[in-house]
Design a protein around this motif. Structure first.
Motif, PDB file in Angstrom:
ATOM      1  N   SER A 174      21.960 -26.765 -16.786  1.00 56.75           N
ATOM      2  CA  SER A 174      23.166 -27.211 -17.491  1.00 56.75           C
ATOM      3  C   SER A 174      23.829 -26.098 -18.287  1.00 56.75           C
ATOM      4  N   THR A 175      23.154 -24.978 -18.443  1.00 54.86           N
ATOM      5  CA  THR A 175      23.718 -23.878 -19.231  1.00 54.86           C
ATOM      6  C   THR A 175      24.355 -22.799 -18.356  1.00 54.86           C
ATOM      7  N   ARG A 177      26.893 -20.619 -16.799  1.00 58.26           N
ATOM      8  CA  ARG A 177      28.223 -20.363 -17.343  1.00 58.26           C
ATOM      9  C   ARG A 177      29.284 -20.143 -16.269  1.00 58.26           C
ATOM     10  N   SER A 188      28.567 -28.227 -20.561  1.00 63.64           N
ATOM     11  CA  SER A 188      29.015 -27.075 -21.337  1.00 63.64           C
ATOM     12  C   SER A 188      28.296 -27.114 -22.672  1.00 63.64           C
ATOM     13  N   ALA A 189      28.238 -25.970 -23.328  1.00 62.26           N
ATOM     14  CA  ALA A 189      27.394 -25.852 -24.522  1.00 62.26           C
ATOM     15  C   ALA A 189      27.870 -26.719 -25.682  1.00 62.26           C
TER      16      ALA A 189
END
Length: 286
Positions: A174-175, A177, A188-189
């Protein structure tokens, strides 16, 4: 070979046949097996188990096989039925025909968010939620979340994701970029864009679409058919850009054994992403 149509182009008879097949599958108990499957394979990237379905490169091929299995179950009831897609960049309000009483039904009522209209309303006796982790036996929605509004993704936002040159990239979760997969899946973060594209649609619908048992809402299938179509469009625009990672990760990689490379079989079907790259063996999109 069959066709998946834009839901806005379905005839009244096609809508009725799809709804009837969904209700028949629900009565058989088989529908809830699909809900439980999605819950079982929704593994967050902070979990040490293999995660084939979400926050992972195999997000697209896993859901393609999942939809094919579901579609096959519907077609055993009615061979003329297929899963239509919901283009939420165009049909982007609760007033869209998707939410009419003869199709998906509307939003939930104030208070408990229970859907009171359409064929999947609990009060009609046809759609009891039996695979929910918490209590609650009825379908819930909160379209657009009026108390703290959420908007559906725009065509420009989808175009931005389609412009990604690579399918996916490290750290494959999920991280990540960059890459098409996470741009569409939508992690997104932080900040206003924390939930993008696929994820924001789940949040816009609200109710049971928010959790790992989101297939309890039949609109799930129409949403994911459009996600599948977006993958088709990206593949056509970038024929030289293949699935990544193409090779198994080395044991030193933290994601080794947790994500699925091109030829690594995905549970529960033991089928690798490589066999699911071409949708045209099964269906076309109008």
């Amino acid at each position: 070979m069959y066709t998946r149509k834009n839901q806005r182009n379905l005839t009244p008879a096609e809508k009725r046949r799809l709804v009837d097949a969904l209700l028949t599958l629900k009565r058989s108990g088989h529908y809830d097996e699909f809900v439980r499957m999605h819950h079982a394979f929704y593994v967050p990237d902070g979990d040490s188990r293999p995660r084939p379905a979400h926050m992972t490169p195999s997000f697209f091929p896993w859901h393609r096989r999942y939809l094919l299995e579901f579609e096959s179950a519907l077609q055993r009831i009615d061979p003329g039925v297929s899963i239509p897609y919901w283009d939420w960049t165009a049909d982007d309000t609760p007033a869209a025909s998707l939410w009419a009483d003869d199709f998906m039904g509307g939003t939930g009522r104030v208070g408990d968010r229970q859907v009171m209209t359409g064929p999947f309303a609990y009060r009609n006796g046809n759609w009891r939620i039996d695979s929910r982790i918490t209590d609650g036996r009825y379908l819930t929605r909160n379209l657009g979340r009026p108390s703290a509004p959420v908007s559906l993704p725009t065509a420009d936002e989808v175009a931005g994701a389609l412009s990604e040159p690579w399918y996916d990239m490290a750290p494959w979760d999920s991280t990540s970029r960059g890459g098409f997969r996470n741009a569409i899946e939508g992690w997104s973060a932080s900040g206003a864009e924390r939930w993008r594209n696929h994820n924001r649609v789940h949040r816009w619908v609200g109710g049971l679409m928010l959790g790992s048992t989101s297939p309890n809402d039949p609109v799930f299938w129409l949403h994911h058919a459009f996600i599948d179509l977006l993958w088709v469009r990206w593949q056509r625009a970038r024929p030289a850009a293949g699935y990544l990672p193409s090779d198994p990760l080395p044991p030193s990689d933290p994601q080794s054994g947790r994500i699925f490379a091109l030829h690594e079989p995905m549970p529960p079907w033991d089928e690798p992403p490589a066999l699911l790259l071409d949708h045209s063996r099964h269906y076309r999109y109008e």
